[in-house]
Design a protein around this motif. Structure first.
Motif: not given
Length: 250
Positions: A100, A122, A128, A132, A135, A141, A144-145
């Motif tokens: 992300l 973010a 953001y 989003e 992704l 998505w 993302r982390d």
């Protein structure tokens, strides 16, 4: 209403380095939704051609048009603003940042905005939301982390394409997106590219012939900077000279 003119058009584009003709009299048209491949061995002039199209290098002669406008002498950033984007062979990701964060940086870098020190990216709502959407559209998505260094090589290459989409281009140039990928990852890359917006026009350099023939409908074959053949992918696949020179078949 369908577009009547090519999004990208090259007319007799040439580039000389001293006495060397790196690219010579190349003509090419890429229309809305077109998927066009550039095929040729190392030294054929493929990357030089991309550098001419994107404005990294000036042409020696010829004309480059983008959406009907002559951009032959335009710098790279003006072509990008018109709706062109490019990815490179060499990875340009931040491996210690999350997926992300990489996309947020790509989106933010295209906008005129002042960032506040210590304020998370973010927290910029529009940036953001854009990240989003990018992704989500490519089914990334859920990653993302994840830190980019923990992704597979294939996922990293796909993420680079996502970053290329951050500027909402209508013309996307891909420079060997499957470089360094294993066979299974190459198939995934082909599926990934085929999942992109059908209105997006893509010009792709690719050595992996399964990826190239699986994605594009039109191919230009370069040989020492000149166009050896251009036509539908099936025609190129079955051409005797192309098979002898590039595919190693007698």
């Amino acid at each position: 209403m369908a577009e009547t003119q090519p999004r990208l058009e090259l007319e007799a584009v040439s580039k000389q380095f001293g006495g060397l003709h790196a690219v010579e009299d190349v003509n090419l048209r890429l229309r809305e939704g077109g998927r066009h491949g550039i095929l040729g061995p190392n030294g054929a002039g493929k990357t030089t051609l991309f550098n001419l199209i994107t404005g990294v290098l000036p042409t020696t002669s010829g004309r480059i048009s983008l959406f009907g406008q002559d951009v032959t002498r335009w710098p790279t950033h003006k072509r990008t603003a018109m709706g062109m984007a490019r990815t490179f062979q060499i990875t340009s990701l931040f491996p210690k940042l999350t997926v992300l964060d990489n996309v947020l940086l790509a989106v933010q870098g295209l906008r005129r905005m002042k960032l506040m020190m210590f304020r998370p990216l973010a927290s910029y709502k529009d940036v953001y939301e854009k990240a989003e959407k990018l992704l989500t559209d490519v089914n990334f998505w859920h990653l993302r982390d994840q830190q980019v260094r923990n992704l597979s090589h294939g996922e990293q290459r796909q993420l680079e394409v996502v970053l290329g989409l951050a500027s909402d281009p209508k013309v996307l140039l891909l420079d060997e997106p499957s470089a360094g990928l294993a066979t299974g990852e190459s198939r995934e890359m082909a599926d990934f590219l085929n999942s992109l917006d059908k209105d997006l026009s893509i010009l792709i350099i690719e050595h992996d012939l399964d990826v190239l023939f699986g994605v594009v409908s039109q191919i230009t074959v370069l040989h020492y900077g000149k166009v050896l053949l251009e036509g539908p992918s099936d025609q190129v696949r079955n051409d005797q000279q192309v098979n002898e020179i590039y595919l190693g078949k007698g």
